[in-house]
Design a protein around this motif. Structure first.
Motif, mmCIF file in Angstrom:
data_model
loop_
_atom_site.group_PDB
_atom_site.id
_atom_site.type_symbol
_atom_site.label_atom_id
_atom_site.label_comp_id
_atom_site.label_asym_id
_atom_site.label_seq_id
_atom_site.Cartn_x
_atom_site.Cartn_y
_atom_site.Cartn_z
ATOM 1 N N HIS A 7 -26.490 34.290 44.632
ATOM 2 C CA HIS A 7 -25.749 34.172 43.372
ATOM 3 C C HIS A 7 -24.999 35.468 43.087
ATOM 4 N N HIS A 8 -23.971 35.363 42.256
ATOM 5 C CA HIS A 8 -23.135 36.511 41.911
ATOM 6 C C HIS A 8 -23.855 37.432 40.933
ATOM 7 N N HIS A 9 -23.526 38.723 41.017
ATOM 8 C CA HIS A 9 -24.114 39.737 40.144
ATOM 9 C C HIS A 9 -23.016 40.435 39.355
ATOM 10 N N SER A 10 -23.347 40.858 38.177
ATOM 11 C CA SER A 10 -22.437 41.651 37.359
ATOM 12 C C SER A 10 -22.253 43.017 38.015
ATOM 13 N N SER A 48 -18.975 43.235 48.818
ATOM 14 C CA SER A 48 -19.383 41.835 48.720
ATOM 15 C C SER A 48 -19.812 41.306 50.088
ATOM 16 N N ARG A 64 -27.562 37.639 49.247
ATOM 17 C CA ARG A 64 -27.873 37.038 47.945
ATOM 18 C C ARG A 64 -27.238 35.656 47.864
ATOM 19 N N GLU A 116 -28.039 49.704 38.754
ATOM 20 C CA GLU A 116 -29.153 49.631 39.703
ATOM 21 C C GLU A 116 -29.027 50.652 40.819
ATOM 22 N N ARG A 121 -17.712 40.329 38.677
ATOM 23 C CA ARG A 121 -18.925 39.835 39.329
ATOM 24 C C ARG A 121 -18.647 39.755 40.829
ATOM 25 N N HIS A 152 -24.198 45.748 36.267
ATOM 26 C CA HIS A 152 -25.622 45.857 36.595
ATOM 27 C C HIS A 152 -25.847 46.459 37.978
ATOM 28 N N VAL A 153 -25.001 46.101 38.930
ATOM 29 C CA VAL A 153 -25.131 46.666 40.281
ATOM 30 C C VAL A 153 -24.910 48.181 40.231
#
Length: 131
Positions: free
Chosen positions: A72-75, A111, A70, A82, A64, A78-79
């Protein structure tokens, strides 16, 4: 030695490349290009080196990261989906971490912390993929 694959309603052809070995990891200070297993290279451009060496490693799953702008953290999974990163590149993509914090995946997913560090130095990461 070649593959033809349908992905996202398009046909893709290319050489078969092995993924980064799951257990591969190496410290890197950015002062010189890093040769990756399989022939790819990772470079830090525009500055001499990182403040402290980072760990470059293969994906393990479950990573993550906090993206710029942003809250919040993202997987990472998923990034990557996307941003339409093809599966055959995801397997080869080097990750950069510091003390367990994911800072970058290749050169295009960075990040918030790494983006700020690079921006302050007018620097960038460059992942050179062998075709």
């Amino acid at each position: 030695g070649a593959r033809v694959q349908r992905w996202r309603n398009a046909l893709h052809a290319g050489r078969i490349h092995a993924p980064l070995p799951a257990d591969w990891s190496q410290a890197w200070d950015g002062s010189a290009p890093l040769a990756l297993p399989g022939g790819d290279r990772l470079e830090l451009v525009g500055t001499d080196a990182f403040d402290t060496p980072l760990r470059v490693h293969a994906r393990q799953g479950g990573e993550r990261l906090l993206l710029p702008g942003r809250t919040h953290h993202h997987s990472l999974r998923h990034v990557l989906q996307e941003r339409d990163v093809p599966p055959w590149l995801r397997m080869r993509m080097p990750l950069l971490s510091d003390a367990g914090e994911l800072l970058a995946a290749g050169d295009s997913i960075v990040s918030a912390r790494m983006a700020g560090w690079l921006h302050a130095r007018d620097a960038c990461l460059r992942w050179i993929v062998v075709a």
